[in-house]
Enzyme design. Structure first.
Site, short mmCIF file in Angstrom:
data_model
loop_
_atom_site.label_atom_id
_atom_site.label_comp_id
_atom_site.label_asym_id
_atom_site.label_seq_id
_atom_site.Cartn_x
_atom_site.Cartn_y
_atom_site.Cartn_z
N GLY A 128 0.83 -1.20 0.00
CA GLY A 128 0.00 0.00 0.00
C GLY A 128 0.86 1.25 0.00
O GLY A 128 0.61 2.20 -0.74
N MET A 151 5.05 2.75 1.68
CA MET A 151 6.28 2.40 2.38
C MET A 151 6.87 3.63 3.05
O MET A 151 7.03 4.68 2.43
CB MET A 151 7.28 1.80 1.37
CG MET A 151 8.64 1.49 1.95
SD MET A 151 8.55 0.24 3.27
CE MET A 151 9.94 0.74 4.29
N GLU A 152 7.22 3.45 4.33
CA GLU A 152 7.58 4.58 5.19
C GLU A 152 9.03 5.03 5.04
O GLU A 152 9.63 5.48 6.03
CB GLU A 152 7.30 4.21 6.64
CG GLU A 152 8.25 3.15 7.26
CD GLU A 152 7.75 1.72 7.17
OE1 GLU A 152 6.91 1.43 6.30
OE2 GLU A 152 8.20 0.89 7.99
N ASN A 153 9.62 4.98 3.84
CA ASN A 153 11.00 5.47 3.69
C ASN A 153 11.13 6.82 4.37
O ASN A 153 10.29 7.69 4.19
CB ASN A 153 11.33 5.63 2.21
CG ASN A 153 10.95 4.42 1.41
OD1 ASN A 153 11.41 3.33 1.67
ND2 ASN A 153 10.04 4.61 0.46
N HIS A 160 -0.58 6.29 8.99
CA HIS A 160 0.22 5.10 9.33
C HIS A 160 1.70 5.33 8.99
O HIS A 160 2.59 5.12 9.81
CB HIS A 160 -0.32 3.90 8.55
CG HIS A 160 0.42 2.62 8.77
ND1 HIS A 160 -0.08 1.59 9.53
CD2 HIS A 160 1.63 2.19 8.33
CE1 HIS A 160 0.78 0.60 9.55
NE2 HIS A 160 1.83 0.92 8.82
N GLU A 161 1.95 5.80 7.78
CA GLU A 161 3.35 5.96 7.35
C GLU A 161 4.04 7.06 8.14
O GLU A 161 5.21 6.94 8.50
CB GLU A 161 3.41 6.25 5.85
CG GLU A 161 2.74 5.20 4.96
CD GLU A 161 3.16 3.77 5.25
OE1 GLU A 161 4.31 3.55 5.66
OE2 GLU A 161 2.32 2.86 5.10
N HIS A 180 5.32 6.00 11.45
CA HIS A 180 6.61 5.28 11.38
C HIS A 180 7.81 6.23 11.39
O HIS A 180 8.92 5.79 11.66
CB HIS A 180 6.69 4.47 10.08
CG HIS A 180 6.01 3.13 10.13
ND1 HIS A 180 6.21 2.21 11.13
CD2 HIS A 180 5.15 2.54 9.26
CE1 HIS A 180 5.50 1.12 10.87
NE2 HIS A 180 4.85 1.30 9.74
N GLU A 182 4.77 -2.62 13.19
CA GLU A 182 3.55 -2.51 12.38
C GLU A 182 2.28 -2.43 13.22
O GLU A 182 1.36 -1.71 12.88
CB GLU A 182 3.46 -3.70 11.41
CG GLU A 182 4.52 -3.66 10.31
CD GLU A 182 4.53 -2.35 9.53
OE1 GLU A 182 3.56 -1.57 9.63
OE2 GLU A 182 5.53 -2.07 8.84
#
Ligand SMILES: *[C@@H]1O[C@H](CO)[C@@H](O)[C@H](O)[C@H]1NC(C)=O
Ligand SMILES: *[C@@H]1O[C@H](CO)[C@@H](O)[C@H](O)[C@H]1NC(C)=O
Ligand SMILES: *[C@@H]1O[C@H](CO)[C@@H](O)[C@H](O)[C@H]1NC(C)=O
Ligand SMILES: [Zn+2]
Length: 974
Positions: free
Chosen positions: A338, A340-342, A374-375, A378, A397
């Site tokens: 969905g 990605m928390e880079n 959510h991201e 993180h 997570e």
């Protein structure tokens, strides 16, 4: 927890007794582990009958282990990469790179192991790397270099030893393929103005950074990254931090990014594209990037509006300022998960970031708010402080999955976000955690090694059970205490890494420092029960006596024993031992359970259940009262009552349901249906919980009901129960359908409340599927109107999924082809998804088969969408057997593409087997398991075990319950 919180006296004394037997429990808990382990060991005893490949020969050489030795520690990397966005002479897209890593020797060694996968490294004097010493130190000469491909290492053996405390520079040059495989440094393609565009993007989590440049690719090996990208003049390069400087010649730009903060390899990201962005004037440096057309179209505006407030919310919540100077959000046409928390450069699927008010539904908007939240969560929890190893992934997570609702609620306070966790986490987790094939949240680090084992950690258990358990923890500690401990944890481990018990330590300190908060046990002791053993309890309350007890909730309690009986791969003594252990285990499954509850006429209260069973006098009630436990559904457990209390709750629901909180109405439904599936209560009692729905207008209870009824649909839509069930549901949904007809001026507008709009969708889809008069006529006329005038789609975005599906199901080739054309033309990703799923609704077998074939052709269905498209087809009664045959026939293809890395793979397996409920289907499943033992099931191994277990449970349940279900529906239908 402040006032109103107490431990009953009775239970407090029980606590002391329990402390004495705590040791026993610890032993029992370790038995759980041993059982898990011996289960696995047993699998390996006969490779020919087992789905799991045999264990490789154990070797003591460091390069034969998946984990890096602790001899070296990276300081920083200098990486320059040059992706080519046109094919080379061999018809291949490639990138070239040069990379150096400065590392310190921690322990004397003559061996360097560094991850490198699928890269072609240049030779220097016959070796794949160069090594030099720093500050006057001479590096030992390289003896030999080679690749351990299975473990994905470049192995460098030296003539002499590296010296502890000294630093060395390891330099490599390489070429890699810029493939369309969604992993590492890869390419994405899309059409714009009739022209094919190519962009270069990354996805490093979990083990793909090594595919972009050689690196010490473990989350605990944090380092600073200096990244430089070489790219065409008309493109932009992005990375985790701002570009420092740019140098141009006639054809190329070199963008140099300054040093990052100390961070993990899996969070590194870079993108080369001609995307555009929008930004707000703010201190957080928020930018939203996407395809030029999408940005010009305003599709990034909503994300821009919420990103900054959510970042500010988390700064307050964590009591820590945002650690970076910018925050890019970028929407990518090809992306496997969905989002990605880079760190500083978050990547999203287009549907998770782009919103078009004219064509996107409010559900699409909600998804964007929760995914962004959510991201961003993180950025601190996960990125600033990182769990040392993937075995603790659940904490990373689960945490983000819990607080995403807090962040989204802050950005959209009228959306009732916090209540929705029970649908999207708690109930979802219950569904898999009530199987014997479930697993504990926490794994030992020794149990998680291979890339497949790592991707298998990205499971419903990690995300949703993790979220539900952390929410329970936050609620029994109270949010201020939880947030305080959390803030201190982040301060201590900033730019470093930790293990889960470090968080417990800080939460415990916060408890100790807060007068008025008392726990019966330490945070460690309470949480160990929830994270070290799988499953959850059903709490049974007998209101005649006030007795409260707990038992491990399993849908099919006999399954373990049976399962081991048929698997004659066990040596006999071990089998006997396992069976007796199982008996012991059922005793050891106990939790420390915080139970909030209320009585009909009284204020709410809380107690701790600390043992198998205890008397709690206040729960003994008279005949005109009832008890409701798990108030506001803050705990991760199900609740059962004596029959009298069930009856009183049911009559309360029918007479005045609003006395019971909304989320508890949903939970009563979900608990009752699942208790019935586990044969703990009668199925007719569960069915009766749906009778009050005649009066229900709220989203959360309807959604919970719908899911349980959908499960019934899947079980019964091929049997004689179907007709009677349809008739009953038609009666139940009719008032809801009429209600929304009125408030939406005969379906020309939508309800004003956010969740009311969701309920409106349920009303329409359930009314149409059960044949409420006037419903299908409406949806089909809307679709027809659109077909007549394809440039003017007047169907409200919220209702489109339902309308498209209904019309395509009712129609034939013409409707399908129209839908396909519109899908190909769609410029908004959310609209494309609605069409893609609706195309699976047709009842025409050859259309479904052709559609299945399309999933193997990336020109038609993007790779990122292939498995979910098959899943949509499998949920169609006609499509299910076709999808199952298709997946089996092409198993090698799907396994090769998705099997080892991606966690969409387990979804594929559970989707195509979701409807299974007959002995014939079970035998097919087992045969499938046998036939493909050699290829294996990779990250879908658990999903396959779950499918077998679920099918077994359904067969047994159907044999006992089909007749009473039929009789009940007949007696209740008009
Ligand atoms: C493994 O199973 C096969 C088939 O059931 C059997 O023929 C073989 O003897 C077994 N091998 C071992 C090592 O138990
Ligand atoms: C790595 O890059 C940084 C920043 O450009 C530079 O200061 C440093 O000297 C480089 N290190 C090596 C060993 O080349
Ligand atoms: C790497 O080398 C192999 C073997 O020579 C070759 O097949 C492959 O195409 C090369 N990859 C790249 C990206 O050049
Ligand atoms: Zn996450």
């Amino acid at each position: 927890m402040g006032k109103g919180y107490y431990i009953s006296k009775h239970l407090a004394t029980a606590a002391m007794v329990l402390a004495a037997i705590a040791l026993v429990t610890i032993i029992a808990l370790s038995v759980v582990y041993n059982r898990e382990k011996s289960k696995n060991a047993a699998k390996f005893t006969n490779a020919t009958t087992s789905p799991v490949p045999p264990t490789p020969k154990t070797s003591n050489e460091p390069w034969d282990k998946y984990r890096l030795p602790d001899t070296l520690s990276p300081e920083y990397y200098n990486v320059t990469l040059w992706p080519r966005l046109v094919k080379n002479v061999n018809g291949m897209y490639i990138f070239t790179g040069i990379s150096g890593v400065m590392f310190t020797c921690v322990k004397k060694t003559d061996l360097i192991l560094i991850h490198s996968n699928k890269l072609n490294l240049t030779l220097f004097k016959g070796h794949h790397a160069k090594l030099t010493g720093q500050s006057g130190v001479t590096a030992p000469a390289i003896k030999t270099t080679w690749f351990q491909t299975e473990k994905q290492y470049l192995v460098i053996q030296l003539e002499g030893k590296l010296k502890p405390g000294k630093s060395y520079w390891l330099y490599t040059e390489f070429t890699g393929e810029l493939a369309d495989d969604l992993e590492g440094f890869y390419r994405s393609e899309y059409m714009e103005d009739g022209e094919k565009k190519i962009i270069a993007i990354t996805q490093m989590q979990a083990t793909y950074a090594r595919k972009a440049f050689p690196c010490f690719d473990e989350p605990g090996m944090k380092a600073v990254f200096h990244i430089t990208l070489i790219h065409d003049l008309e493109t932009t390069a992005l990375s985790n931090i701002m570009g420092l400087e740019q140098h141009e010649n006639d054809i190329l730009t070199r963008t140099i990014f300054g040093p990052t903060k100390k961070m993990s390899t899996y969070l590194v990201a870079f993108v080369v594209s001609d995307f555009k962005y929008i930004s707000a004037k703010d201190k957080k440096g928020v930018r939203i990037w996407a395809r030029k057309k999408a940005i010009e179209d305003g599709q990034g505006d909503y994300a821009l509006k919420i990103t900054q407030p959510i970042l500010e919310f988390f700064e307050k919540y964590y009591n820590t300022s945002y650690p970076l100077s910018k925050s890019d959000q970028i929407a990518l046409p090809d992306f496997n998960s969905g989002a990605m928390e880079n760190w500083g450069l978050v990547t999203y699927r287009e549907t998770a970031l782009l919103y078009d008010p004219r064509t996107s539904a409010n559900g699409n908007k909600q998804r964007i708010a929760t995914v962004v939240s959510h991201e961003l969560a993180h950025m601190w929890f996960g990125n600033l402080v990182t769990l040392k190893w993937w075995n603790d992934l659940w904490l990373n997570e689960g945490f983000a999955s819990y607080v995403e609702y807090l962040g989204a609620d802050y950005a959209e306070p009228n959306w009732n976000m916090k209540d929705q966790t029970i649908l999207y986490d708690l109930q979802r987790a219950f569904a898999v955690d009530s199987l014997t094939s479930s697993h504990p949240l926490s794994r030992k680090k020794e149990e998680v090694n291979t890339p497949s084992e790592i991707s298998e950690m990205f499971s419903t258990i990690s995300y949703s059970k993790g979220a539900a358990v952390l929410k329970m923890l936050s609620e029994f500690l109270t949010e201020p205490v939880f947030a305080k401990g959390l803030g201190n944890y982040l301060k201590q481990f900033a730019f470093g890494s930790s293990v889960h018990s470090d968080l417990w330590d800080h939460l415990q300190k916060a408890v100790d420092q807060t007068p008025g908060v008392k726990l019966p046990y330490s945070v460690h002791e309470i949480m160990n029960r929830w994270i070290l053993q799988m499953g959850f309890p059903v709490i049974t309350i007998d209101t005649r006596t006030g007795n409260v007890s707990q038992k491990h909730f399993l849908l099919e309690p006999d399954y373990v024993v049976k399962h081991h009986h048929c698997n004659i791969t066990f040596p006999d003594p071990l089998k006997t031992l396992l069976i007796s252990l199982t008996a012991v285990l059922n005793l050891s499954y106990e939790w420390f359970v915080p139970i909030k509850w209320m009585k009909k006429h009284q204020v709410q209260d809380q107690l701790w259940l600390l043992q198998k069973s205890a008397l709690h006098k206040p729960m003994k009630v008279s005949k005109d009262e009832w008890v409701l436990a798990n108030l506001h559904v803050s705990g991760y457990f199900r609740v059962n009552y004596d029959l009298g209390n069930w009856e009183r709750l049911l009559s309360q629901l029918e007479s005045d349901h609003q006395v019971i909180p909304v989320v508890n109405r949903a939970q009563i439904l979900d608990d009752a249906f699942n208790l019935a599936r586990a044969s703990i209560i009668n199925i007719t009692l569960a069915l009766r919980t749906t009778k009050y729905l005649l009066h229900e207008r709220e989203y959360i209870p309807w959604e919970a009901a719908l899911r349980n009824l959908n499960y019934f649909f899947q079980l019964f839509d091929r049997s004689e129960v179907y007709g009677a069930m349809q008739a009953y549901l038609k009666k139940q949904v009719k008032p809801l359908f009429e209600y929304f007809g009125i408030i939406s001026s005969n379906w020309t507008t939508v309800a004003s409340g956010h969740t009311d709009q969701f309920t409106q969708i349920i009303a329409l889809s359930l009314a149409c599927s059960t044949g409420v008069e006037g419903c299908r006529e409406l949806t089909r006329s809307w679709f027809k109107k659109w077909m007549q005038n394809p440039h003017n789609n007047t169907i409200h975005p919220n209702l489109r999924s339902t309308v498209y599906c209904d019309a395509i199901a009712a129609g034939g080739t013409e409707e399908w082809n129209f839908g396909w054309q519109m899908f190909q033309k769609a410029t908004v990703a959310a609209e494309a998804v609605k069409l893609r799923s609706a195309l699976a609704c047709t009842k025409v077998p050859w259309l479904l088969n052709r559609y299945l074939e399309y999933t193997m052709n990336p020109e038609k269905i993007r790779k990122q969408d292939a498995t979910s498209t098959i899943g949509y087809i499998a949920s169609n009664i006609i499509g299910q057997p076709l999808a199952w045959d298709f997946v089996r026939a092409n198993w090698d293809y799907f396994f090769k593409l998705y099997g080892t890395g991606s966690f969409t793979f387990s979804r594929l397996i559970s989707d195509v087997t979701y409807r299974f409920c007959t002995p014939f289907e079970l035998s097919q499943l087992k045969r499938f398991q046998k036939d493909n033992a050699e290829t294996g099931f990779g990250s879908g191994t658990q999903a396959l075990q779950q499918a077998i277990e679920k099918t077994t449970a359904k067969i047994k349940w159907l044999a006992e319950n089909k007749e009473p279900v039929l009789q009940w529906f007949l007696s209740e239908s008009p």
